[in-house]
Enzyme design. Structure first.
Site, PDB file in Angstrom:
ATOM      1  N   LYS A   1       0.833  -1.201   0.000  1.00 42.58           N
ATOM      2  CA  LYS A   1       0.000   0.000   0.000  1.00 42.58           C
ATOM      3  C   LYS A   1       0.873   1.258   0.000  1.00 42.58           C
ATOM      4  O   LYS A   1       0.590   2.236  -0.714  1.00 42.58           O
ATOM      5  CB  LYS A   1      -0.929   0.007   1.217  1.00 42.58           C
ATOM      6  CG  LYS A   1      -1.740   1.280   1.393  1.00 42.58           C
ATOM      7  CD  LYS A   1      -2.619   1.564   0.173  1.00 42.58           C
ATOM      8  CE  LYS A   1      -3.310   2.914   0.283  1.00 42.58           C
ATOM      9  NZ  LYS A   1      -4.328   2.981   1.342  1.00 42.58           N
TER      10      LYS A   1
ATOM     11  N   CYS B   1      -3.345   9.944   2.163  1.00 34.29           N
ATOM     12  CA  CYS B   1      -2.573   8.826   1.617  1.00 34.29           C
ATOM     13  C   CYS B   1      -1.270   9.272   0.966  1.00 34.29           C
ATOM     14  O   CYS B   1      -0.194   9.073   1.510  1.00 34.29           O
ATOM     15  CB  CYS B   1      -3.425   8.050   0.620  1.00 34.29           C
ATOM     16  SG  CYS B   1      -4.807   7.172   1.373  1.00 34.29           S
TER      17      CYS B   1
END
Length: 445
Positions: A221, A275
């Protein structure tokens, strides 16, 4: 080897009742959609948030974040008794941890939310439970933080309790679609953990599910977002270079992308959101000696807001009694998410710079939600400003015409007004900006 049986609510070890009850800790941009999706699939879901106002809002069938169709889904599952919110966890079959993982001022991961969420469920964890960390986290967070703080000492990982990291991979504005349709990664602490959680995800995910280890899932991720950050940094650095050369960076990128093996992203005022602007630092922190490219990309993107401020400063110096209209505070278009937003950072700096009066427009945030400084409507901002700074490419700003923008100094950090101005009244460069400019700063002739 664990044998699985499928019950009406999902998979469970043979001889145990099917998993039916789910506790989702953290009801923000990821946790609330996750809870609503699971409730819609027939699970009994208890959502947990430490903010009493959030709990009250959800229990009233309303939402506190902007996400298409989420309001309708939450209203439905709350009305049907499938979802309720509480301020503390309860016993459940599956625990989701969906809490923030911000960074500190020195770019280190703040795992206090993960630690607190893990500790909060520990009194309720029992044999047969799944514990799933969805929060994007540095490598080894599942092992070093979740397990010691969430799992009672008498329960064995992979035999009694099944722990995994399953990072969310969704785009704001499409969460309800992508949480179900996208491929997912399930990274268990043991092969048995991976299998148990993978089988549970099959009950609500239609995309492919890829099995791996927890540390690989954590790193994957982070790598996904670091890849995008590096590419955005190239575009942002190119925009500064093009300004130095007196060229339009958006045109350069558009033409370069006609090459069959080139796909440059679009520059902007920086990089925001929880993010891309945060996750690469987790990789740098994990191994600073071997991540110079990732660190440099972060520094380039973090410096971009200061470059935009210098553009505004130059424009304000050429205008008598400047009124600076700032369009957008969110980090991306058509959402209300202000986390790590370069647009918000720029407006805050302009508010303290004393360059002129400010008008700030953020159509997706209400005055009740945001009280740091007054907000104006699109119409008020356009009418009262002689300098317009496009920071977030919201739909209402894309719809502005050449007549709306005529007579203004324009600083378009997203390149969305180029076509409008080309099709509208004749324009000419208004200022020689140095150093460079993101885009052409123009004023109607």
């Amino acid at each position: 080897m664990t044998h699985l049986v499928q019950g009406p609510g999902g998979f469970s070890p043979a001889g145990q009742p099917p998993r039916r009850k789910i506790c989702v800790v953290g009801l923000g941009y990821i946790g609330l959609p996750t809870a609503a999706i699971l409730a819609d699939r027939g699970y009994e879901v208890v959502g947990v948030d430490v903010r009493p106002d959030v709990v009250a809002t959800i229990n009233a069938g309303r939402i506190h974040v902007v996400e298409p169709h989420l309001d309708t889904l939450v209203e439905q599952v709350v009305r049907e008794g499938k979802l309720r919110a509480e301020t503390s966890p309860c016993e459940a079959d599956v625990f989701f941890l969906c809490v923030p993982t911000p960074i500190t001022e020195d770019h280190r991961a703040d795992l206090s939310y993960v630690e607190a969420a893990s500790e909060s469920i520990k009194p309720y964890v029992r044999a047969g439970n799944l514990i799933i960390l969805e929060s994007t986290s540095p490598p080894k967070t599942t092992e070093d933080v979740v397990i010691p703080h969430a799992v009672p000492e008498h329960l064995a990982i992979g035999e009694d309790v099944y722990v995994a990291h399953c990072p969310e991979r969704v785009l704001p504005g499409r969460i309800l679609i992508e949480a179900v349709e996208n491929d997912r990664i399930v990274g268990g602490m043991t092969p048995a953990c991976t299998q148990q959680v993978l089988d549970f995800y099959r009950t609500f995910v239609r995309g492919n599910i890829h099995a791996t280890s927890a540390i690989t899932a954590e790193a994957t991720k982070l790598v996904e977002n670091a890849f995008r950050d590096v590419n955005i940094a190239f575009a942002n650095e190119l925009s500064i270079l093009a300004g130095k050369l007196g060229a339009d960076p958006f045109e350069i990128i558009e033409l370069a992308n006609h090459h069959p093996r080139v796909n440059i992203l679009t520059p902007g005022p920086g990089v925001g959101g929880h993010c891309i602007s945060v996750d690469p630092w987790f990789l740098v922190e994990a191994a600073p000696e071997v991540t110079p490219l990732i660190r440099t990309a972060r520094n380039v993107n973090d410096s971009k807001p200061h470059f935009v401020i210098e553009q505004v400063r130059a424009a304000a110096a050429s205008v008598e009694k400047p009124v600076i209209g700032c369009l957008g505070l969110a980090y991306k278009s058509d959402v209300d998410d202000l986390r790590e937003s370069p647009s918000l950072e720029i407006v805050r700096d302009l508010a303290g710079a004393g360059l002129g009066e400010l008008r700030v427009c953020e159509p997706y945030v209400t005055a009740e939600q945001f009280k740091e400084f007054p907000l104006s409507s699109v119409e008020e901002t356009i009418a009262e400003s002689n300098i317009l700074v496009l920071l977030t490419d919201h739909s209402p700003f894309r719809e502005l015409s050449a007549d709306d923008l005529a007579g203004k100094h324009l600083i378009d950090t997203r390149g969305i007004w180029r076509k409008v101005m080309a099709e509208g009244p004749a324009v000419r460069p208004s200022l020689p900006i140095d150093p460079g400019c993101d885009n052409v700063i123009r004023r109607a002739a």
